[in-house]
Design a protein around this motif. Structure first.
Motif, PDB file in Angstrom:
ATOM      1  N   LEU A  31       0.854  -1.182   0.000  1.00  0.00           N
ATOM      2  CA  LEU A  31       0.000   0.000   0.000  1.00  0.00           C
ATOM      3  C   LEU A  31       0.897   1.240   0.000  1.00  0.00           C
ATOM      4  N   ALA A  32       0.370   2.324  -0.549  1.00  0.00           N
ATOM      5  CA  ALA A  32       1.189   3.525  -0.670  1.00  0.00           C
ATOM      6  C   ALA A  32       0.333   4.773  -0.632  1.00  0.00           C
ATOM      7  N   TRP A  33       1.007   5.866  -0.331  1.00  0.00           N
ATOM      8  CA  TRP A  33       0.419   7.195  -0.489  1.00  0.00           C
ATOM      9  C   TRP A  33       1.226   7.933  -1.550  1.00  0.00           C
ATOM     10  N   ALA A  46       5.020   7.550   0.519  1.00  0.00           N
ATOM     11  CA  ALA A  46       5.432   6.466   1.415  1.00  0.00           C
ATOM     12  C   ALA A  46       4.771   5.172   0.973  1.00  0.00           C
ATOM     13  N   THR A  47       5.443   4.049   1.267  1.00  0.00           N
ATOM     14  CA  THR A  47       4.862   2.740   1.033  1.00  0.00           C
ATOM     15  C   THR A  47       4.979   1.903   2.296  1.00  0.00           C
ATOM     16  N   ILE A  48       4.107   0.889   2.389  1.00  0.00           N
ATOM     17  CA  ILE A  48       4.156  -0.058   3.499  1.00  0.00           C
ATOM     18  C   ILE A  48       3.807  -1.427   2.961  1.00  0.00           C
ATOM     19  N   ARG A  49       4.540  -2.470   3.431  1.00  0.00           N
ATOM     20  CA  ARG A  49       4.248  -3.822   2.966  1.00  0.00           C
ATOM     21  C   ARG A  49       4.333  -4.787   4.130  1.00  0.00           C
ATOM     22  N   ALA A  50       4.454  -6.055   3.826  1.00  0.00           N
ATOM     23  CA  ALA A  50       4.414  -7.092   4.856  1.00  0.00           C
ATOM     24  C   ALA A  50       5.405  -6.814   5.983  1.00  0.00           C
ATOM     25  N   ARG A  51       4.993  -7.166   7.197  1.00  0.00           N
ATOM     26  CA  ARG A  51       5.785  -6.934   8.419  1.00  0.00           C
ATOM     27  C   ARG A  51       6.004  -5.438   8.637  1.00  0.00           C
ATOM     28  N   ASP A  52       5.100  -4.635   8.053  1.00  0.00           N
ATOM     29  CA  ASP A  52       5.129  -3.173   8.237  1.00  0.00           C
ATOM     30  C   ASP A  52       6.467  -2.558   7.828  1.00  0.00           C
ATOM     31  N   ILE A  53       7.048  -3.083   6.789  1.00  0.00           N
ATOM     32  CA  ILE A  53       8.261  -2.485   6.237  1.00  0.00           C
ATOM     33  C   ILE A  53       7.850  -1.231   5.467  1.00  0.00           C
ATOM     34  N   THR A  54       8.457  -0.109   5.807  1.00  0.00           N
ATOM     35  CA  THR A  54       8.056   1.174   5.237  1.00  0.00           C
ATOM     36  C   THR A  54       9.190   1.813   4.441  1.00  0.00           C
ATOM     37  N   LEU A  55       8.784   2.702   3.554  1.00  0.00           N
ATOM     38  CA  LEU A  55       9.727   3.461   2.728  1.00  0.00           C
ATOM     39  C   LEU A  55       9.142   4.853   2.569  1.00  0.00           C
ATOM     40  N   TYR A  56      10.011   5.881   2.698  1.00  0.00           N
ATOM     41  CA  TYR A  56       9.545   7.262   2.629  1.00  0.00           C
ATOM     42  C   TYR A  56      10.332   8.060   1.602  1.00  0.00           C
ATOM     43  N   ALA A  57       9.651   9.030   1.008  1.00  0.00           N
ATOM     44  CA  ALA A  57      10.346  10.016   0.193  1.00  0.00           C
ATOM     45  C   ALA A  57      11.192  10.893   1.112  1.00  0.00           C
ATOM     46  N   ASP A  58      12.333  11.335   0.616  1.00  0.00           N
ATOM     47  CA  ASP A  58      13.224  12.171   1.434  1.00  0.00           C
ATOM     48  C   ASP A  58      12.516  13.428   1.932  1.00  0.00           C
ATOM     49  N   SER A  59      11.613  13.960   1.128  1.00  0.00           N
ATOM     50  CA  SER A  59      10.947  15.221   1.461  1.00  0.00           C
ATOM     51  C   SER A  59      10.027  15.115   2.674  1.00  0.00           C
ATOM     52  N   VAL A  60       9.648  13.886   3.065  1.00  0.00           N
ATOM     53  CA  VAL A  60       8.707  13.729   4.184  1.00  0.00           C
ATOM     54  C   VAL A  60       9.291  12.946   5.355  1.00  0.00           C
ATOM     55  N   GLY A  62      10.798  11.829   8.664  1.00  0.00           N
ATOM     56  CA  GLY A  62      10.833  12.501   9.954  1.00  0.00           C
ATOM     57  C   GLY A  62       9.595  13.317  10.251  1.00  0.00           C
ATOM     58  N   ARG A  63       8.741  13.523   9.240  1.00  0.00           N
ATOM     59  CA  ARG A  63       7.517  14.314   9.439  1.00  0.00           C
ATOM     60  C   ARG A  63       6.255  13.484   9.232  1.00  0.00           C
ATOM     61  N   PHE A  64       6.299  12.558   8.288  1.00  0.00           N
ATOM     62  CA  PHE A  64       5.135  11.739   7.961  1.00  0.00           C
ATOM     63  C   PHE A  64       5.366  10.303   8.430  1.00  0.00           C
ATOM     64  N   THR A  65       4.269   9.643   8.812  1.00  0.00           N
ATOM     65  CA  THR A  65       4.338   8.236   9.213  1.00  0.00           C
ATOM     66  C   THR A  65       3.213   7.463   8.541  1.00  0.00           C
ATOM     67  N   ILE A  66       3.570   6.423   7.801  1.00  0.00           N
ATOM     68  CA  ILE A  66       2.580   5.543   7.186  1.00  0.00           C
ATOM     69  C   ILE A  66       2.379   4.344   8.098  1.00  0.00           C
ATOM     70  N   SER A  67       1.130   3.918   8.230  1.00  0.00           N
ATOM     71  CA  SER A  67       0.834   2.757   9.062  1.00  0.00           C
ATOM     72  C   SER A  67      -0.429   2.085   8.541  1.00  0.00           C
ATOM     73  N   GLN A  68      -0.661   0.866   8.992  1.00  0.00           N
ATOM     74  CA  GLN A  68      -1.859   0.150   8.591  1.00  0.00           C
ATOM     75  C   GLN A  68      -2.427  -0.619   9.767  1.00  0.00           C
ATOM     76  N   ASP A  69      -3.737  -0.712   9.789  1.00  0.00           N
ATOM     77  CA  ASP A  69      -4.448  -1.508  10.779  1.00  0.00           C
ATOM     78  C   ASP A  69      -5.154  -2.606  10.007  1.00  0.00           C
ATOM     79  N   ASN A  70      -4.572  -3.803  10.018  1.00  0.00           N
ATOM     80  CA  ASN A  70      -5.128  -4.886   9.204  1.00  0.00           C
ATOM     81  C   ASN A  70      -6.498  -5.331   9.701  1.00  0.00           C
ATOM     82  N   ALA A  71      -6.730  -5.213  11.002  1.00  0.00           N
ATOM     83  CA  ALA A  71      -8.037  -5.598  11.548  1.00  0.00           C
ATOM     84  C   ALA A  71      -9.133  -4.681  11.026  1.00  0.00           C
ATOM     85  N   LYS A  72      -8.783  -3.417  10.797  1.00  0.00           N
ATOM     86  CA  LYS A  72      -9.763  -2.447  10.307  1.00  0.00           C
ATOM     87  C   LYS A  72      -9.658  -2.235   8.804  1.00  0.00           C
TER      88      LYS A  72
END
Length: 121
Positions: A31-33, A46-60, A62-72
């Motif tokens: 999943l991504a924004w 930003a992207t997020i995948r299995a085991r909540d491995i995340t990747l961010y653009a340099d521009s964001v 330290g300021r943005f956080t991507i997360s997922q709630d699989n139950a919801k």
């Protein structure tokens, strides 16, 4: 088929915070924004995948956080210390690939309708 519905956009002053949400249905591996400002190319945030491995653009970082709630079945983007240059339409996106990059919007075949974020100085 993957369906995505964003919410949570709005207008804030510089330095403020917003949290975007994206309801997700259907199988996906990543999943991504992304965001797109008027007259500019779509940009990976930003992207997020299995085991909540995340990747961010340099521009964001330290300021943005991507997360997922699989139950919801919900994807989030917490945005802090917002800047005027963060003003854009924000989209959540999904892929079924093993890997999909921030610089490859075409790796993501499923997109939400977008939600507007406006940051004033």
């Amino acid at each position: 088929q993957v369906q995505l519905v964003e919410s949570g956009g709005g207008s804030v002053q510089a330095g403020g915070s917003l949290r975007l949400s994206c309801g997700v249905s259907g199988y996906r591996s990543i999943l991504a924004w992304f965001r797109q400002a008027p007259g500019k190319k779509r940009e990976g945030v930003a992207t997020i995948r299995a085991r909540d491995i995340t990747l961010y653009a340099d521009s964001v970082k330290g300021r943005f956080t991507i997360s997922q709630d699989n139950a919801k079945n919900t994807l989030y983007l917490q945005m802090n210390n917002l800047r005027p240059e963060d003003t854009a339409m924000y989209y959540c996106a999904a892929s079924r690939l093993v890997f999909a990059g921030l610089d490859s919007p075409t790796d993501f075949p499923y997109w939400g309708q977008g939600t507007q974020v406006t940051v004033s100085s």
